[in-house]
Design a protein around this motif. Structure first.
Motif, PDB file in Angstrom:
ATOM      1  N   ILE A  38       2.613  15.102   2.864  1.00  0.00           N
ATOM      2  CA  ILE A  38       2.371  13.510   3.402  1.00  0.00           C
ATOM      3  C   ILE A  38       1.002  13.198   3.437  1.00  0.00           C
ATOM      4  O   ILE A  38      -0.046  14.230   3.863  1.00  0.00           O
ATOM      5  CB  ILE A  38       3.056  13.492   4.889  1.00  0.00           C
ATOM      6  N   GLY A  39       0.664  12.098   2.977  1.00  0.00           N
ATOM      7  CA  GLY A  39      -0.825  11.629   2.858  1.00  0.00           C
ATOM      8  C   GLY A  39      -0.728  10.419   3.720  1.00  0.00           C
ATOM      9  O   GLY A  39       0.228   9.746   4.243  1.00  0.00           O
ATOM     10  N   THR A  40      -2.020   9.773   3.768  1.00  0.00           N
ATOM     11  CA  THR A  40      -2.111   8.428   4.409  1.00  0.00           C
ATOM     12  C   THR A  40      -2.996   7.461   3.481  1.00  0.00           C
ATOM     13  O   THR A  40      -3.910   8.371   2.812  1.00  0.00           O
ATOM     14  CB  THR A  40      -2.798   8.610   5.662  1.00  0.00           C
ATOM     15  N   GLU A  41      -2.992   6.317   3.559  1.00  0.00           N
ATOM     16  CA  GLU A  41      -3.925   5.484   2.745  1.00  0.00           C
ATOM     17  C   GLU A  41      -4.091   4.246   3.570  1.00  0.00           C
ATOM     18  O   GLU A  41      -3.633   3.593   4.275  1.00  0.00           O
ATOM     19  CB  GLU A  41      -3.128   5.031   1.626  1.00  0.00           C
TER      20      GLU A  41
ATOM     21  N   THR B 103      -4.821  -2.642  10.539  1.00  0.00           N
ATOM     22  CA  THR B 103      -4.257  -3.507   9.425  1.00  0.00           C
ATOM     23  C   THR B 103      -3.822  -3.106   8.244  1.00  0.00           C
ATOM     24  O   THR B 103      -2.921  -3.554   7.464  1.00  0.00           O
ATOM     25  CB  THR B 103      -5.491  -4.507   9.122  1.00  0.00           C
ATOM     26  N   LEU B 104      -4.621  -2.080   7.529  1.00  0.00           N
ATOM     27  CA  LEU B 104      -4.107  -1.406   6.289  1.00  0.00           C
ATOM     28  C   LEU B 104      -3.589   0.134   6.312  1.00  0.00           C
ATOM     29  O   LEU B 104      -2.986   0.361   5.253  1.00  0.00           O
ATOM     30  CB  LEU B 104      -5.511  -1.440   5.678  1.00  0.00           C
ATOM     31  N   ASP B 105      -3.745   0.818   7.391  1.00  0.00           N
ATOM     32  CA  ASP B 105      -3.273   2.283   7.151  1.00  0.00           C
ATOM     33  C   ASP B 105      -1.868   2.159   7.140  1.00  0.00           C
ATOM     34  O   ASP B 105      -1.040   1.465   7.784  1.00  0.00           O
ATOM     35  CB  ASP B 105      -3.652   2.607   8.654  1.00  0.00           C
ATOM     36  N   THR B 106      -1.391   3.496   6.249  1.00  0.00           N
ATOM     37  CA  THR B 106       0.080   3.756   6.372  1.00  0.00           C
ATOM     38  C   THR B 106       0.087   4.980   5.703  1.00  0.00           C
ATOM     39  O   THR B 106      -0.784   5.584   4.951  1.00  0.00           O
ATOM     40  CB  THR B 106       0.678   2.749   5.334  1.00  0.00           C
ATOM     41  N   PRO B 107       1.078   6.062   6.195  1.00  0.00           N
ATOM     42  CA  PRO B 107       1.325   7.160   5.499  1.00  0.00           C
ATOM     43  C   PRO B 107       2.174   6.953   4.469  1.00  0.00           C
ATOM     44  O   PRO B 107       2.740   5.891   4.387  1.00  0.00           O
ATOM     45  CB  PRO B 107       2.221   7.861   6.690  1.00  0.00           C
TER      46      PRO B 107
END
Length: 556
Positions: free
Chosen positions: A269-272, A307-311
């Protein structure tokens, strides 16, 4: 008579002593693998000749984490797992997707315990070798073998082969997981023993096995400026298995990309925030999905920007990515952006072909032979291709979003999701902490953290910036998506990650080949919000006709 008795007793004693010294337990312990620090100077000197300046390294290994401690709690479990066991299991596990592994387990060829032991042994095998180590792992779950053993007691006949049940998964170390610290790569969070993040609980509810934590760019690469993308003070320099200390492994989910590529787990799992899944997935020749903001919860994840983060999932195949996608889903009332969405249809994904599909391709990128080859392959499969020449569009104020969001969002994480032992409360506290030992805590500086403190943008101004960026970026894509009724726009790696981020559009990247030097490149599919099912289907169809991914040579 007494002499004979004494002689017999001495003989028995000696025999017992000899027998004790050759017990399987002691033999196993004598073969334990130990990592030994080495002189890094020659390796560091060699990086100065690399074209990519961000690969000019100051250090390789962490100065605060002894690698032996990563697997120490699991040594006794590995004592009876031999190189022979490892080699026997290799054909059943290496490069296999979830359904293949689950089928082998259902047929009795494999167990969840053996699957976990294989990965633990492989991690120790490579990470203890200074010529092959990737510095990709920060922590391992001390209970994972025991948990796998419990799963093996259950009836496996009804297990869905397209499920994460019993599947060993590694989490990026900015995602909370009880029993392992969540550090974000920063020394100041080394003792952050927090409760599970929402998505961690989702995985556990689906009976996945948490194998451990992966290295990352410290503070998700919102820390130092111009520094190596894959560095953290806790984990050291993450390296790319396709070109160790030659190619970037991408950031900030560098460890998650490397562990999947090197077969240290089934999936990670990553995050972006902007490119942090797409970049390392592309650089490590794995499939990465950056979903629409709100599809996956962010609660319990060390933030940059609410606002922009997501896994998002990082896997060796598109179908595994879809399986992980479904496992994550669930509305989180603690996350204001969280929404309830339907699971993707695996049958729809696997039954999709490219006949009649419409793709926008960037005319300027057709000079790239890999991109041109991928586009040709798609066209030959029956798709329509529209060459696009979008106007270069700036994203003014993008950095401001990150600055102001992190200034507010990180203290919220510390207050609500960090363990009570964490003393820092603000960005300023972190800066001060790092200044107390700059060589160890911030060898590349902390320019981006300092930039946060100097940004005086007001809440009203920030709102305007966000609305403007969303409008600009959506127009950049929608002008072409709508005009030609496109299914997706095709990009390379993370080249359009910034636009997709502020548009809040999903993107999935799939291996499309390797340069003459052996560096991986990927084809990235971008479409409008909540089109994950379509994107994964298109990505699967492309993967099926291209089959470009190959395992890194030295990690076979």
């Amino acid at each position: 008579m007494m002499y004979r008795i004494i002689s017999v007793l001495i003989t028995i004693s000696l025999f017992s002593s000899c027998k004790k010294e050759t017990t399987p337990e002691l033999i196993a312990k004598q073969h334990r693998v130990t990592w030994k620090p080495y002189d890094e100077l020659e390796d560091l000197k060699a990086t100065l000749d690399l074209e990519q300046s961000r690969m000019h390294l100051k250090l390789v290994n962490s100065k605060v984490l002894d690698k032996n401690k990563i697997w120490k709690s699991l040594e006794s479990e590995l004592d009876y797992f031999s190189e022979e066991d490892y080699n026997t299991l290799k054909p059943l596990i290496l490069e296999k997707d979830i359904s293949s592994l689950q089928t082998s387990i259902k047929q009795g060829e494999l167990t969840y315990e053996k699957l976990v032991l294989f990965y633990l042994y492989r991690i120790r095998k490579y990470e203890s070798d200074n010529k092959l180590s990737l510095n990709s792992i920060i922590a391992l779950n001390p209970l994972v073998v025991k948990q796998a053993r419990e799963f093996d007691k259950n009836d496996k006949s009804n297990i869905d082969i397209h499920s994460v049940y019993g599947i060993p998964i590694l989490l990026k170390d900015n995602i909370n997981a009880k029993g392992m610290p969540t550090t974000a790569g920063a020394i100041v969070l080394q003792n952050n023993n927090a409760e599970n993040a929402f998505i961690t609980n989702r995985l556990l509810e689906k009976k996945a096995l948490l194998l451990g934590k992966t290295n990352l760019s410290e503070w998700a690469y919102f820390f130092c400026s111009g520094c190596p993308v894959e560095y953290s003070a806790v984990g050291g320099q993450t390296m790319n298995p396709y070109g160790r200390m030659v190619f970037e492994s991408g950031g900030s989910s560098s460890g998650s990309g490397a562990v999947v590529a090197a077969n240290f787990c089934v999936a990670a799992i990553g995050t972006e925030t902007s490119g942090s899944i797409l970049s390392p997935s592309s650089q490590n020749s794995v499939v990465g999905l950056k979903p629409t903001i709100g599809v996956f919860s962010r609660s319990g994840i060390v933030p940059i920007s609410s606002t922009l983060d997501t896994p998002g999932p990082m896997t060796k195949s598109v179908i595994d990515n879809a399986i992980l996608y479904n496992a994550f889903l669930g509305k989180d009332t603690s996350d204001s952006a969280s929404v309830q969405v339907k699971t993707v249809s695996l049958s729809e994904i696997t039954n999709t072909n490219l006949v009649g599909k419409k793709f926008g391709v960037l005319k300027a990128y057709l000079k790239d032979s890999l991109y041109a080859g991928a586009v040709k392959n798609i066209k030959n499969s029956g798709a329509e291709i529209f060459e696009l020449e979008p106007k270069n569009t700036d994203l003014p104020g993008f950095l401001t979003i990150l600055n102001i969001d992190m200034k507010h969002d990180l203290p919220q994480y510390i207050a609500n999701y960090a363990s009570d032992s964490i003393a820092i409360k603000t960005i300023e506290d972190i800066i001060t902490f790092n200044q107390q030992d700059s060589l160890i805590r911030m060898p590349y500086g902390q320019a981006l953290l300092e930039g946060i403190m100097s940004d005086s943008t007001t809440t009203k101004e920030l709102k305007t910036i966000k609305e403007n960026l969303k409008s600009v970026s959506r127009n950049y894509f929608d002008t072409h998506l709508d005009k030609h009724n496109l299914d997706a726009i095709l990009s390379i790696n993370n080249y359009h990650a910034g636009y997709a981020a502020v548009a809040k559009y999903p993107a999935v990247t799939v291996p499309m080949g390797y340069t003459d030097k052996g560096e991986p490149k990927s084809l990235t599919f971008i479409a409008k919000s909540f089109s994950e099912n379509k994107l994964l289907a298109l990505a699967f169809a492309y993967e099926r006709i291209s089959k470009e991914r190959r395992a890194p040579l030295k990690y076979n």
